[in-house]
Design a protein around this motif. Structure first.
Motif, PDB file in Angstrom:
ATOM      1  N   SER A  24      -9.551  -9.914  10.173  1.00 38.87           N
ATOM      2  CA  SER A  24      -8.930  -8.712  10.712  1.00 38.87           C
ATOM      3  C   SER A  24      -7.579  -9.022  11.306  1.00 38.87           C
ATOM      4  CB  SER A  24      -9.835  -8.103  11.785  1.00 38.87           C
ATOM      5  OG  SER A  24     -11.038  -7.672  11.208  1.00 38.87           O
ATOM      6  N   ALA A  25      -7.430 -10.186  11.888  1.00 34.65           N
ATOM      7  CA  ALA A  25      -6.172 -10.503  12.557  1.00 34.65           C
ATOM      8  C   ALA A  25      -5.072 -10.884  11.577  1.00 34.65           C
ATOM      9  CB  ALA A  25      -6.400 -11.654  13.544  1.00 34.65           C
ATOM     10  N   THR A  26      -5.482 -11.418  10.411  1.00 35.43           N
ATOM     11  CA  THR A  26      -4.457 -11.939   9.517  1.00 35.43           C
ATOM     12  C   THR A  26      -4.179 -11.062   8.318  1.00 35.43           C
ATOM     13  OG1 THR A  26      -6.131 -13.217   8.332  1.00 35.43           O
ATOM     14  CG2 THR A  26      -5.019 -14.315  10.158  1.00 35.43           C
ATOM     15  N   SER A  27      -5.107 -10.162   7.994  1.00 37.52           N
ATOM     16  CA  SER A  27      -4.903  -9.355   6.794  1.00 37.52           C
ATOM     17  C   SER A  27      -3.812  -8.331   7.002  1.00 37.52           C
ATOM     18  CB  SER A  27      -6.200  -8.654   6.408  1.00 37.52           C
ATOM     19  OG  SER A  27      -6.613  -7.782   7.425  1.00 37.52           O
ATOM     20  N   THR A  28      -3.130  -7.993   5.946  1.00 37.27           N
ATOM     21  CA  THR A  28      -2.088  -6.988   5.981  1.00 37.27           C
ATOM     22  C   THR A  28      -2.502  -5.832   5.089  1.00 37.27           C
ATOM     23  OG1 THR A  28      -0.414  -8.668   6.305  1.00 37.27           O
ATOM     24  CG2 THR A  28       0.338  -6.512   5.543  1.00 37.27           C
ATOM     25  N   ALA A  29      -2.626  -4.658   5.692  1.00 37.66           N
ATOM     26  CA  ALA A  29      -3.076  -3.502   4.934  1.00 37.66           C
ATOM     27  C   ALA A  29      -1.975  -3.038   3.999  1.00 37.66           C
ATOM     28  CB  ALA A  29      -3.466  -2.369   5.884  1.00 37.66           C
ATOM     29  N   VAL A  30      -2.328  -2.813   2.758  1.00 32.10           N
ATOM     30  CA  VAL A  30      -1.354  -2.322   1.791  1.00 32.10           C
ATOM     31  C   VAL A  30      -1.582  -0.859   1.473  1.00 32.10           C
ATOM     32  CG1 VAL A  30      -1.014  -4.579   0.765  1.00 32.10           C
ATOM     33  CG2 VAL A  30      -2.816  -3.110  -0.136  1.00 32.10           C
ATOM     34  N   ALA A  31      -2.720  -0.312   1.910  1.00 33.56           N
ATOM     35  CA  ALA A  31      -3.006   1.108   1.694  1.00 33.56           C
ATOM     36  C   ALA A  31      -4.025   1.534   2.720  1.00 33.56           C
ATOM     37  CB  ALA A  31      -3.542   1.334   0.276  1.00 33.56           C
ATOM     38  N   ASP A  32      -4.160   2.848   2.887  1.00 31.46           N
ATOM     39  CA  ASP A  32      -5.176   3.333   3.793  1.00 31.46           C
ATOM     40  C   ASP A  32      -6.547   2.914   3.283  1.00 31.46           C
ATOM     41  OD1 ASP A  32      -3.371   4.505   5.459  1.00 31.46           O
ATOM     42  OD2 ASP A  32      -3.457   6.463   4.465  1.00 31.46           O
ATOM     43  N   PRO A  33      -7.458   2.489   4.169  1.00 35.24           N
ATOM     44  CA  PRO A  33      -8.784   2.093   3.717  1.00 35.24           C
ATOM     45  C   PRO A  33      -9.593   3.309   3.297  1.00 35.24           C
ATOM     46  CG  PRO A  33      -8.667   2.080   6.108  1.00 35.24           C
ATOM     47  CD  PRO A  33      -7.279   2.332   5.618  1.00 35.24           C
ATOM     48  N   MET A  34     -10.703   3.052   2.609  1.00 32.02           N
ATOM     49  CA  MET A  34     -11.611   4.129   2.237  1.00 32.02           C
ATOM     50  C   MET A  34     -12.267   4.663   3.507  1.00 32.02           C
ATOM     51  SD  MET A  34     -14.977   3.983  -0.200  1.00 32.02           S
ATOM     52  CE  MET A  34     -14.075   3.894  -1.741  1.00 32.02           C
ATOM     53  N   LEU A  35     -11.942   5.894   3.881  1.00 29.75           N
ATOM     54  CA  LEU A  35     -12.401   6.444   5.148  1.00 29.75           C
ATOM     55  C   LEU A  35     -13.723   7.175   4.967  1.00 29.75           C
ATOM     56  CD1 LEU A  35      -9.041   7.788   6.605  1.00 29.75           C
ATOM     57  CD2 LEU A  35     -10.143   5.582   6.982  1.00 29.75           C
ATOM     58  N   ALA A  36     -14.558   7.083   5.994  1.00 31.41           N
ATOM     59  CA  ALA A  36     -15.898   7.650   5.931  1.00 31.41           C
ATOM     60  C   ALA A  36     -15.862   9.170   5.880  1.00 31.41           C
ATOM     61  CB  ALA A  36     -16.706   7.194   7.143  1.00 31.41           C
ATOM     62  N   ARG A  37     -16.775   9.728   5.116  1.00 31.53           N
ATOM     63  CA  ARG A  37     -16.935  11.179   5.080  1.00 31.53           C
ATOM     64  C   ARG A  37     -17.845  11.658   6.205  1.00 31.53           C
ATOM     65  NH1 ARG A  37     -17.599  12.184  -1.470  1.00 31.53           N
ATOM     66  NH2 ARG A  37     -15.373  12.050  -1.972  1.00 31.53           N
ATOM     67  N   ASN A  38     -18.828  10.844   6.555  1.00 34.86           N
ATOM     68  CA  ASN A  38     -19.719  11.216   7.642  1.00 34.86           C
ATOM     69  C   ASN A  38     -20.352   9.953   8.230  1.00 34.86           C
ATOM     70  OD1 ASN A  38     -21.208  12.058   4.838  1.00 34.86           O
ATOM     71  ND2 ASN A  38     -22.557  10.866   6.173  1.00 34.86           N
ATOM     72  N   MET A  39     -21.071  10.132   9.335  1.00 36.16           N
ATOM     73  CA  MET A  39     -21.705   9.026  10.031  1.00 36.16           C
ATOM     74  C   MET A  39     -23.201   9.055   9.769  1.00 36.16           C
ATOM     75  SD  MET A  39     -19.002   7.915  11.666  1.00 36.16           S
ATOM     76  CE  MET A  39     -19.488   6.991  13.102  1.00 36.16           C
ATOM     77  N   SER A  40     -23.810   7.874   9.677  1.00 34.25           N
ATOM     78  CA  SER A  40     -25.256   7.793   9.501  1.00 34.25           C
ATOM     79  C   SER A  40     -25.944   8.019  10.837  1.00 34.25           C
ATOM     80  CB  SER A  40     -25.645   6.423   8.938  1.00 34.25           C
ATOM     81  OG  SER A  40     -25.569   5.437   9.952  1.00 34.25           O
ATOM     82  N   SER A  41     -27.266   8.089  10.815  1.00 36.00           N
ATOM     83  CA  SER A  41     -28.026   8.271  12.055  1.00 36.00           C
ATOM     84  C   SER A  41     -27.964   7.035  12.939  1.00 36.00           C
ATOM     85  CB  SER A  41     -29.493   8.597  11.726  1.00 36.00           C
ATOM     86  OG  SER A  41     -30.113   7.511  11.053  1.00 36.00           O
ATOM     87  N   PHE A  42     -27.453   5.912  12.395  1.00 34.22           N
ATOM     88  CA  PHE A  42     -27.260   4.695  13.180  1.00 34.22           C
ATOM     89  C   PHE A  42     -25.835   4.571  13.719  1.00 34.22           C
ATOM     90  CE2 PHE A  42     -31.073   3.701  10.834  1.00 34.22           C
ATOM     91  CZ  PHE A  42     -31.837   2.983  11.732  1.00 34.22           C
ATOM     92  N   GLY A  43     -24.988   5.574  13.491  1.00 31.77           N
ATOM     93  CA  GLY A  43     -23.644   5.570  14.042  1.00 31.77           C
ATOM     94  C   GLY A  43     -22.601   4.906  13.187  1.00 31.77           C
ATOM     95  N   MET A  44     -23.004   4.290  12.083  1.00 30.97           N
ATOM     96  CA  MET A  44     -22.068   3.645  11.171  1.00 30.97           C
ATOM     97  C   MET A  44     -21.617   4.631  10.090  1.00 30.97           C
ATOM     98  SD  MET A  44     -21.052   0.436  11.269  1.00 30.97           S
ATOM     99  CE  MET A  44     -21.364  -1.041  12.256  1.00 30.97           C
TER     100      MET A  44
END
Length: 729
Positions: A24-44
């Motif tokens: 996480s500290a070293t990677s460079t984002a080149v595009a927006d990540p795949m964003l969640a449509r909804n949350m599971s019952s476990f919060g993820m």
């Protein structure tokens, strides 16, 4: 059956957390990540019970409440880094007896890291750990991939271990929990799971998933319990989610076709404030200087020989700064240079206060003054100086803030600058306020969510620079938090009455011999008479350019009074800081007035701080805690440019697991949200809380206000430049 050797499991246990942080500290984002449509019952991000490889927008703080016959789950979710999602969970799990209750209360913690994002034919891939610090009711690990099939249909497939494979881990009845169950990771055989989501429109999404969870809990003494009232009839779960606005979502779902549930989710992104531009009034524009021909006297500097010039200029500038929520504490003025020392009382970002001050200086100072030095102060003590060329301020007003940042320098302030004149009527100064308060208790195994509402009067009397008297008086109005003694050993959810606790001094030590420094906190609650949570005299000084000191005496917090002394080394332009603190305190009586109990202790620590890029600050404290135990606390906090602060900490001391009790060691999450983010109005007020999995006596710190690091770093290099985008606001 898939098996892993002990060596491989240990290798995964040691390399996976490191990969999460380093990646996480070293990677460079080149595009927006795949964003969640909804949350599971476990919060993820996920389907219903199964995870997906999606993420949330970086920095998102979310919460999910999920209810079914199997469990009630309250999840706090934080997207700590672009690929790293964390969840702290409190669950009431039905069907597992605990004493006289037919349910257990369980706390658990999850991590998920998106290894790669979707790109072309390649799906997004994530690896995760579920319930790896709890007792293990939900313990499981997984690798999952997610791919967009069409613009509206998204599919996920993965391999799961533990509960995700329908092979619940055996819970050790002697285990106090709170430690990573490393030996179980990725063991016991894996099974596939998957989900498909259909985004019907902007608000509605439908989800179908294949899950292996059999909702069983097994214990080392041979007991096995079924969670809830029924066994899932199939592995197929279905759900519908409906979005309300940008931040809220409601959902209904079925587990195996027999059990139904409902869910509510909220997700707040610090970058998406309700009032993105703020509602503060526009600053005064920069006033360009007249030509030398139009004002030859002003350009010559001869005005500086007039003894009435500086008092008049200082008064005019002080009045203008007061309208901007600043206090002009002092000023040094010559024909070519002006230094102002300001106290910011309004803006979350110190850079905004500095930018507005620079604008006003162009309007108040004669044209011969070319060098501006704006020195920030905290509690009357100078913390940093920003030096600017007036020509750059005039030239760069309508350009991006990065250009004026490149043209400025930050340094430690001079201790005794020549010609510094204190403004009139600054000291002594009295401030007071009366406002409501709300105290919330969350993640309590016995009580769930608790609250107390009342009124607080708070006053500060600043006697001289660095010397201030502070006090607060609280009156409870209503709530469901009442005075209660600590839990009776061996009796689930049974507590000593206040009378029993007061009558037997031996109860103020746990059966393991640990002083009750925090486990009797409820004895300080529920007072219907006024209480004094704080009454202190604090003295702040700066003996050298890089060293700050604090001495605070009095009623330091609601449970302890005494003397606290601190020293901090923190250069203005350095990301490093080092400090030390020592406290001699005595336990206050439970009425929170002026009497004390017998327990007293000398405790303290040495600290090291480092400010990383992207708003991360690491802190390590090593020393002695309130219960006399010795150990270390490691914390990591992320702060966003708009003032949001979210952090996590862990404390381990020389207390054994048995002496510490359930949880094994202290850990939690801290949250601080500036009021200005929600209201749009400029303010330095904050809403703060700390979420702990448990409140124990081991690793307990003193909650003294005014610690130096947080006050000093506001105006120093890393944090100052992080918010520099608001210089021209």
């Amino acid at each position: 059956m898939m098996r892993r050797s002990q060596l491989i499991r240990r290798l995964l246990a040691t390399t996976l957390p490191a990969a999460l942080v380093v990646g996480s500290a070293t990677s460079t984002a080149v595009a927006d990540p795949m964003l969640a449509r909804n949350m599971s019952s476990f919060g993820m991000p996920g389907g219903i019970d199964t995870p997906t490889a999606e993420t949330l927008p970086d920095g998102t703080l979310g919460g999910t409440l999920s209810y079914s016959d199997f469990a009630r789950r309250a999840n706090v979710t934080f997207q700590a880094m672009p690929g790293l999602t964390t969840v702290l969970r409190y669950s009431r799990i039905e069907g597992i007896p605990d004493g006289d209750d037919d349910y257990i209360s369980d706390r658990s913690f999850d991590l998920q890291y998106q290894i790669v994002d979707e790109q072309g034919w390649r799906p997004a891939v994530a690896v995760g750990l579920r319930d790896f610090l709890g007792t293990g009711v939900y313990s499981g690990e997984y690798i999952v991939a997610t791919k967009n099939i069409t613009p509206t249909i998204r599919a996920s497939a993965g391999l799961g271990w533990g509960t995700l494979a329908g092979k619940n881990r055996v819970i050790d009845t002697q285990d106090t929990g709170g430690k990573p169950n490393v030996d179980d990771w990725f063991s016991g055989g894996a099974k596939p799971f998957g989900s498909i989501s259909w985004q019907v429109n902007d608000k509605l999404s439908l989800v179908a998933e294949y899950s292996n969870d059999n909702y069983l809990a097994s214990y080392s003494d041979g007991r096995t319990y079924r969670q809830g009232d029924t066994e899932p009839d199939s592995n197929i779960n279905l759900a519908a989610y409906y979005r309300l606005g940008r931040a809220y979502e409601v959902g209904v779902y079925t587990i195996g076709g027999e059990t139904f549930g409902a869910q509510f989710s909220v997700a707040l992104n610090p970058r998406e404030a309700p009032y993105p531009s703020g509602l503060e009034k526009a600053p005064a524009p920069v006033r360009p200087r007249p030509s030398p021909a139009a004002d030859p006297e002003g350009w010559s500097g001869s005005w500086s020989q007039d003894p009435t010039a500086q008092p008049a200029i200082q008064k005019a500038l002080g009045d203008a700064l007061a309208d901007e929520g600043q206090i002009l504490e002092s000023m040094a003025l010559s024909s070519r240079r002006a230094e102002v020392r300001i106290r910011n009382q309004r803006y979350v970002n110190q850079s905004e206060a500095i930018g507005r001050t620079a604008r006003l200086m162009t309007r108040a100072l004669p044209p011969s003054v070319e060098t501006f030095v704006i020195t920030s102060t905290a509690d009357g003590i100078p913390t940093s100086s920003v030096t600017l060329s007036r020509s750059d301020v005039e030239r760069l007003e309508n350009t991006e803030a990065g250009r004026i940042a490149a043209a400025s320098t930050i340094s430690d302030p001079e201790l005794r600058p020549v010609g510094l004149v204190r403004s009139e009527d600054i000291y002594p100064r009295f401030r007071w306020a009366i406002k409501p308060y709300l105290d919330l208790g969350v993640f309590s195994a016995a009580d769930g969510l608790t609250h107390e509402v009342g009124a607080e009067a708070r006053a500060t009397y600043e006697i001289s620079p660095g010397l201030e008297l502070t006090g607060a008086l609280r009156q409870r109005v209503f709530g469901d938090v009442f005075q209660r003694g600590p839990g009776i050993p061996g009796q689930n959810r049974e507590y000593y009455t206040p009378e029993e606790y007061l009558a037997d001094p031996s109860l103020e030590t746990t059966p393991e011999g640990v002083p009750r420094v925090r486990s009797d906190t409820r004895m300080y609650t529920g007072n219907h008479d006024p209480v004094i949570p704080e009454l202190t005299l604090a003295w702040y000084t700066k003996p050298t350019e890089n060293v700050y000191t604090r001495v605070t005496a009095g009623l330091l917090e609601r449970a302890y009074g005494g003397v606290s002394a601190e020293v901090l080394w923190k250069p203005a332009a350095s990301p490093f800081g080092f400090g030390a603190e020592i406290n001699r305190v005595r336990k206050r009586d439970f009425d929170q007035l002026f009497s004390f109990r017998d327990y007293e202790v000398t405790m303290g620590h040495v600290s090291a701080y480092y400010e990383f890029a992207q708003g991360f600050t690491a802190q390590v404290d090593v020393g002695k805690y309130l219960a006399g135990d010795k150990g270390a606390t490691v914390s990591l906090t992320r702060e966003f440019a708009n003032g949001w602060q979210i952090g996590a900490y862990a404390t381990k001391t020389d207390l054994s697991d048995e002496e510490f009790g359930e949880g094994s060691f202290d850990k939690g999450i801290s949250l601080s949200i500036p009021l200005a983010w929600a209201t749009g109005q400029p303010s330095r007020e904050r809403v703060q809380t700390t979420l702990r999995s448990l409140s124990r006596d081991g690793g307990a710190q003193l909650n003294v206000n005014g610690r130096l690091y947080d006050r000093v770093r506001d105006s120093q290099s890393v944090k100052l430049y992080q918010g520099w985008g608001r210089f021209w606001r």
